[in-house]
Structure formats: structure tokens, C-alpha cells
Write a protein that holds these residues in place. Structure first.
Motif, PDB file in Angstrom:
ATOM      1  N   TRP A   1       0.885  -1.376  -0.496  1.00  0.00           N
ATOM      2  CA  TRP A   1      -0.427   0.023  -0.151  1.00  0.00           C
ATOM      3  C   TRP A   1       0.933   1.335   0.349  1.00  0.00           C
ATOM      4  O   TRP A   1       0.644   2.245  -0.154  1.00  0.00           O
ATOM      5  N   LYS A   2       2.328   0.693   0.639  1.00  0.00           N
ATOM      6  CA  LYS A   2       2.722   2.248   0.672  1.00  0.00           C
ATOM      7  C   LYS A   2       3.413   2.397  -0.702  1.00  0.00           C
ATOM      8  O   LYS A   2       4.252   3.626  -1.333  1.00  0.00           O
ATOM      9  N   ASP A   3       3.526   1.356  -1.467  1.00  0.00           N
ATOM     10  CA  ASP A   3       4.473   1.222  -2.757  1.00  0.00           C
ATOM     11  C   ASP A   3       3.143   2.220  -3.567  1.00  0.00           C
ATOM     12  O   ASP A   3       2.249   1.615  -4.154  1.00  0.00           O
ATOM     13  N   PRO A   4       4.154   3.200  -4.653  1.00  0.00           N
ATOM     14  CA  PRO A   4       3.132   4.428  -5.470  1.00  0.00           C
ATOM     15  C   PRO A   4       2.615   3.414  -6.364  1.00  0.00           C
ATOM     16  O   PRO A   4       1.247   4.301  -6.744  1.00  0.00           O
TER      17      PRO A   4
ATOM     18  N   LEU B   1     -12.954  -2.522  -8.346  1.00  0.00           N
ATOM     19  CA  LEU B   1     -13.432  -3.393  -9.440  1.00  0.00           C
ATOM     20  C   LEU B   1     -14.458  -3.971  -8.332  1.00  0.00           C
ATOM     21  O   LEU B   1     -15.564  -4.324  -9.326  1.00  0.00           O
ATOM     22  N   VAL B   2     -14.210  -4.430  -7.651  1.00  0.00           N
ATOM     23  CA  VAL B   2     -14.717  -5.334  -6.918  1.00  0.00           C
ATOM     24  C   VAL B   2     -16.289  -5.001  -6.661  1.00  0.00           C
ATOM     25  O   VAL B   2     -17.652  -5.859  -6.484  1.00  0.00           O
ATOM     26  N   ILE B   3     -16.362  -4.010  -5.439  1.00  0.00           N
ATOM     27  CA  ILE B   3     -17.325  -3.321  -5.315  1.00  0.00           C
ATOM     28  C   ILE B   3     -18.233  -2.578  -6.671  1.00  0.00           C
ATOM     29  O   ILE B   3     -19.270  -3.069  -6.129  1.00  0.00           O
ATOM     30  N   ALA B   4     -17.671  -2.869  -7.914  1.00  0.00           N
ATOM     31  CA  ALA B   4     -18.811  -2.163  -9.483  1.00  0.00           C
ATOM     32  C   ALA B   4     -19.229  -3.581  -9.458  1.00  0.00           C
ATOM     33  O   ALA B   4     -20.404  -3.501  -9.780  1.00  0.00           O
ATOM     34  N   TRP B   5     -18.316  -5.047  -9.157  1.00  0.00           N
ATOM     35  CA  TRP B   5     -18.317  -6.130  -9.526  1.00  0.00           C
ATOM     36  C   TRP B   5     -19.494  -6.338  -8.663  1.00  0.00           C
ATOM     37  O   TRP B   5     -21.452  -7.272  -9.564  1.00  0.00           O
ATOM     38  N   ILE B   6     -20.272  -6.377  -7.568  1.00  0.00           N
ATOM     39  CA  ILE B   6     -20.944  -7.197  -6.305  1.00  0.00           C
ATOM     40  C   ILE B   6     -22.127  -5.544  -6.898  1.00  0.00           C
ATOM     41  O   ILE B   6     -23.055  -6.233  -6.781  1.00  0.00           O
TER      42      ILE B   6
ATOM     43  N   SER C   1      -0.195   0.675  -4.366  1.00  0.00           N
ATOM     44  CA  SER C   1      -1.334   1.069  -3.837  1.00  0.00           C
ATOM     45  C   SER C   1      -2.728   1.604  -4.896  1.00  0.00           C
ATOM     46  O   SER C   1      -3.346   0.883  -4.720  1.00  0.00           O
ATOM     47  N   LYS C   2      -1.895   2.035  -5.934  1.00  0.00           N
ATOM     48  CA  LYS C   2      -2.951   1.983  -6.917  1.00  0.00           C
ATOM     49  C   LYS C   2      -3.555   0.950  -7.605  1.00  0.00           C
ATOM     50  O   LYS C   2      -4.482   0.711  -7.584  1.00  0.00           O
ATOM     51  N   VAL C   3      -3.110  -0.069  -7.720  1.00  0.00           N
ATOM     52  CA  VAL C   3      -2.691  -1.997  -7.967  1.00  0.00           C
ATOM     53  C   VAL C   3      -4.443  -2.193  -7.210  1.00  0.00           C
ATOM     54  O   VAL C   3      -5.073  -2.192  -7.487  1.00  0.00           O
ATOM     55  N   ILE C   4      -3.949  -2.443  -5.763  1.00  0.00           N
ATOM     56  CA  ILE C   4      -4.697  -2.794  -5.413  1.00  0.00           C
ATOM     57  C   ILE C   4      -6.277  -1.981  -4.428  1.00  0.00           C
ATOM     58  O   ILE C   4      -7.110  -2.157  -4.954  1.00  0.00           O
ATOM     59  N   SER C   5      -5.920  -0.553  -5.356  1.00  0.00           N
ATOM     60  CA  SER C   5      -7.138   0.508  -5.199  1.00  0.00           C
ATOM     61  C   SER C   5      -7.621  -0.160  -6.349  1.00  0.00           C
ATOM     62  O   SER C   5      -9.375   0.383  -6.308  1.00  0.00           O
ATOM     63  N   ALA C   6      -7.744   0.047  -7.271  1.00  0.00           N
ATOM     64  CA  ALA C   6      -8.064  -0.858  -8.381  1.00  0.00           C
ATOM     65  C   ALA C   6      -9.185  -1.490  -8.588  1.00  0.00           C
ATOM     66  O   ALA C   6     -10.612  -1.997  -8.783  1.00  0.00           O
TER      67      ALA C   6
END
Length: 57
Positions: free
Chosen positions: A8-11, A23-28, A14-19
């Protein structure tokens, strides 16, 4: 959990994890509130009916 904190601290990661989270929220949401192809087509191409008080002819 430590791996996630370091990622998460890696620039980039962190963007990959947030995406992935978005994605999971949109899929649900699509699963529970989504439309079938037929209703999506109907919503996209049905003319909008305006009330008469908005018609300024």
C-alpha cells in the motif's frame, strides 16, 4: 497483513490494490443492481417522456 501494508505504501501497488477494491465493489453492485442486456438496451434507447409543464412549445 504486513505485505499489504508494504504494498500500500508503494506508489504503483497502492493504485493496483485500490483499483481491485473498486472493481470488486462495482462487480458486486452490478450483480445486485445491474440490468440484463434487454433492459439495458431498453433504458438506453427509449425516448425520454417529459411532463407537459416542461414542454415550452
Amino acid at each position: 497483513m504486513e505485505l499489504v501494508k508494504r504494498a500500500w505504501k508503494d506508489p504503483v501497488w497502492s493504485k493496483v490494490i485500490s483499483a481491485a477494491i473498486i472493481l470488486v465493489i462495482a462487480w458486486i453492485a452490478q450483480h445486485f443492481f445491474g440490468s440484463t442486456e434487454e433492459t439495458a438496451y431498453h433504458k438506453a434507447f427509449t425516448p425520454l417522456q417529459l411532463p407537459h409543464w416542461l414542454d415550452r412549445r
